[in-house]
Design an enzyme around this catalytic site. Structure first.
Site, PDB file in Angstrom:
ATOM      1  N   CYS A 269       0.788  -1.234   0.000  1.00  0.00           N
ATOM      2  CA  CYS A 269       0.000   0.000   0.000  1.00  0.00           C
ATOM      3  C   CYS A 269       0.820   1.283   0.000  1.00  0.00           C
ATOM      4  CB  CYS A 269      -0.936  -0.002   1.196  1.00  0.00           C
ATOM      5  SG  CYS A 269      -1.974  -1.454   1.205  1.00  0.00           S
TER       6      CYS A 269
HETATM    7  C1  UGA Z   1      -1.551   0.476   5.444  1.00  0.00           C
HETATM    8  C2  UGA Z   1      -2.415   1.428   6.295  1.00  0.00           C
HETATM    9  O1  UGA Z   1      -1.921   1.476   7.654  1.00  0.00           O
HETATM   10  C3  UGA Z   1      -3.861   0.965   6.313  1.00  0.00           C
HETATM   11  O2  UGA Z   1      -4.658   1.903   7.025  1.00  0.00           O
HETATM   12  C4  UGA Z   1      -4.365   0.864   4.857  1.00  0.00           C
HETATM   13  O3  UGA Z   1      -5.680   0.357   4.788  1.00  0.00           O
HETATM   14  C5  UGA Z   1      -3.464  -0.064   4.061  1.00  0.00           C
HETATM   15  O4  UGA Z   1      -2.101   0.429   4.123  1.00  0.00           O
HETATM   16  C6  UGA Z   1      -3.951  -0.041   2.629  1.00  0.00           C
HETATM   17  O5  UGA Z   1      -3.908   1.015   2.005  1.00  0.00           O
HETATM   18  O6  UGA Z   1      -4.475  -1.073   2.173  1.00  0.00           O
HETATM   19  P1  UGA Z   1      -0.476  -1.943   5.856  1.00  0.00           P
HETATM   20  O7  UGA Z   1       0.282  -1.713   4.579  1.00  0.00           O
HETATM   21  O8  UGA Z   1      -1.196  -3.227   6.046  1.00  0.00           O
HETATM   22  O9  UGA Z   1      -1.587  -0.804   6.068  1.00  0.00           O
HETATM   23  O10 UGA Z   1       0.583  -1.860   7.047  1.00  0.00           O
HETATM   24  P2  UGA Z   1       1.007  -0.817   8.167  1.00  0.00           P
HETATM   25  O11 UGA Z   1       0.834  -1.461   9.479  1.00  0.00           O
HETATM   26  O12 UGA Z   1       0.393   0.489   7.969  1.00  0.00           O
HETATM   27  O13 UGA Z   1       2.573  -0.716   7.888  1.00  0.00           O
HETATM   28  C7  UGA Z   1       3.111  -0.218   6.655  1.00  0.00           C
HETATM   29  C8  UGA Z   1       4.627  -0.196   6.700  1.00  0.00           C
HETATM   30  O14 UGA Z   1       5.091   0.848   7.540  1.00  0.00           O
HETATM   31  C9  UGA Z   1       5.255  -1.483   7.229  1.00  0.00           C
HETATM   32  O15 UGA Z   1       6.342  -1.824   6.403  1.00  0.00           O
HETATM   33  C10 UGA Z   1       5.734  -1.096   8.618  1.00  0.00           C
HETATM   34  O16 UGA Z   1       6.852  -1.845   9.023  1.00  0.00           O
HETATM   35  C11 UGA Z   1       6.091   0.365   8.412  1.00  0.00           C
HETATM   36  N1  UGA Z   1       6.063   1.166   9.674  1.00  0.00           N
HETATM   37  C12 UGA Z   1       4.889   1.359  10.328  1.00  0.00           C
HETATM   38  C13 UGA Z   1       7.225   1.737  10.135  1.00  0.00           C
HETATM   39  O17 UGA Z   1       8.321   1.592   9.538  1.00  0.00           O
HETATM   40  N2  UGA Z   1       7.174   2.512  11.281  1.00  0.00           N
HETATM   41  C14 UGA Z   1       6.023   2.713  11.958  1.00  0.00           C
HETATM   42  O18 UGA Z   1       6.054   3.420  12.994  1.00  0.00           O
HETATM   43  C15 UGA Z   1       4.849   2.118  11.481  1.00  0.00           C
END
Ligand code: UGA
Length: 445
Positions: A269
């Site tokens: 995403c």
């Molecule tokens: C993300 C959004 O959070 C959702 O709200 C959305 O629905 C989804 O994309 C989408 O568009 O379908 P997702 O990709 O499942 O969800 O995962 P996240 O938990 O948001 O993490 C995304 C990335 O950011 C991961 O690689 C995670 O490791 C990274 N991250 C997250 C960080 O590096 N630091 C943080 O503090 C948080």
């Protein structure tokens, strides 16, 4: 009520099963015959906690069925579209699944005298719901938008790994509506689920489409921002990004979530949506979204930062045995799409390193890409045994439980903790003579 869900990926399947769990009859449509058969047999094609159980319950109660036949949604009152919108080479989104599913829905609804509400859940750039989905379905079905056919855009915010929880407990429901009738119907539908436990925002189709991109790119920007600061911290004695982020989070104007410094973001995403919003801005409205470009650039560099740190200790990585712990793009999923691990592995392979890998769930997916080029292990301990350096790429809980002495099985341990999960054991690492580096913490060389 009978509800159709077109596209049974993460979003469609989770949404459909949650709707079925409330007693509605759900028809799931997907063009992938293998997936349809698997779902009807009670199995989910990916790892997502709790979803398989919900699928089995829905199948037992006959409230969910998957099919490739669009005619099955002919009498559905609400039809959600949740097909994929993948990236094209130039970053813009490929709308071919949106177009083909709209055509098929239009054909299925041809001749029906009922009112149907079409709801786009897929992430699409502003204008797509009105100008592509609405137009195609109206044209092919022969039904008039408004009186006979409703149209909404209802973006999805669930996260992989907590898809079910997020769908059951959303902090917001965004409803983009073509007209009052469409918006009211969708609002009533979701209100039955969430009552007053969430916030509802009703607006135009285009606002709803842009809100989805705006949220994902803002969260990605927060991550790149904290990673940029983390790189600054590494150069300043007595500085640590964890404390900086905590301090910033104390300011009521700054939400502390998504402020975890590390090796950057991946997944299906954030990178895709950032690229899509950049491409849309440049190509469709002739605007340069500078912050978004910087967010992507910082993220691309951040993954390789782990290798830069490693080179300080090992110099030439050719022939060296390097362990990667964690391959999925985040914990609690087997998804490796745009995972940081892939960028690190590609670079290490280019440098001629021997790579040993372990992940609790994503081994099969990584093997499919790399075959014999990597050495696969069944546990973190085996992967560490006699290795020369390790990068912790994904913060799985089982890696948080590793003790500094567990790394003594390495040849001459160099630990690069890409997710800051073992920083509280820094003193013990030092006592054992283990070189421990983590993101955003001053490096004493
Ligand atoms: C993300 C959004 O959070 C959702 O709200 C959305 O629905 C989804 O994309 C989408 O568009 O379908 P997702 O990709 O499942 O969800 O995962 P996240 O938990 O948001 O993490 C995304 C990335 O950011 C991961 O690689 C995670 O490791 C990274 N991250 C997250 C960080 O590096 N630091 C943080 O503090 C948080």
């Amino acid at each position: 009520m009978k509800v159709g869900i077109v596209g049974l990926g993460y979003v469609g399947l989770t949404t459909g099963l949650v709707i079925a769990s409330k007693g509605h009859e759900v028809i799931g449509i997907d063009i992938d015959d293998k997936k349809v058969k698997m779902l009807n047999a009670g199995r989910i094609p990916f790892y997502e906690p709790g979803l398989e159980e919900l699928l089995r319950k829905a199948l037992d109660s006959k409230l969910f069925i998957a099919t490739t036949n669009y005619d099955a949604i002919r009498d559905a009152e609400i039809i959600f579209i949740s097909v994929g919108t993948p990236s094209r080479d130039d970053g813009s989104i490929d709308l071919s699944f949106i177009e083909s599913s709209s055509t098929m829905i239009g054909k299925a609804l041809k001749g029906s005298s009922d009112y149907h509400l079409i709801v786009v859940k897929s992430t699409v750039t502003p204008g797509t719901t009105r100008n592509i989905v609405g137009r195609i379905i109206a044209k092919v079905s022969g039904k008039k938008l408004g009186d006979e056919l409703g149209l909404c855009m209802n973006p999805e915010f669930l996260r992989e790994g907590s898809a079910l929880y997020d769908t059951l407990n959303p902090d917001k429901v965004i409803i983009g509506e073509l007209d009052e009738k469409s918006g009211e119907k969708l609002y009533e539908f979701w209100y039955e689920f969430y009552r007053d436990d969430t916030e509802y925002l009703r607006t135009t189709l285009e606002n709803a489409e842009l809100i989805k991109y705006a949220i994902n790119s803002f969260l990605a920007t927060k991550i790149s921002y904290i990673n940029m600061l983390a790189n600054i911290c590494e150069k300043i004695p007595n500085c640590d990004i964890g404390v900086i982020a905590r301090g910033m989070g104390l300011d009521k104007r700054i939400n502390p979530a998504f402020f975890g410094a590390g090796l950057g973001f991946g997944g299906s995403c954030f990178p895709k949506d950032l690229r899509a919003l950049i491409a849309f801005s440049k190509q469709s409205i002739n605007y340069d979204p500078l912050i978004l470009e910087a967010t992507l650039k910082i993220n691309e560099k951040q993954a390789l930062h782990a290798i830069e740190i490693m080179k300080r200790e090992l110099n030439d990585l050719h022939g060296r045995e390097i362990t990667i712990l964690g391959l999925s793009y985040k914990p609690n999923t087997d998804d490796i799409r745009e995972a940081v691990s892939i960028r690190i592995i590609n670079e290490l392979l280019r440098l001629g390193a021997k790579i040993r890998v372990y992940d609790p769930k994503a081994m099969k997916n990584i093997k499919r890409i790399y075959g014999d080029s990597l050495i696969y292990h069944n546990s973190a301990y085996d992967a560490l045994d006699k290795s020369e350096a390790v990068i912790i790429v994904t913060e799985w809980n089982e890696f948080r439980k590793l003790k500094p002495k567990d790394f003594l099985r390495m040849k001459k341990p160099v630990v690069i903790d890409g997710r800051r999960i073992l920083l509280d054991k820094l003193e013990e690492f030092r006592r054992l003579g283990i070189k421990y580096y983590t993101i955003g913490h001053y490096f004493e060389l």
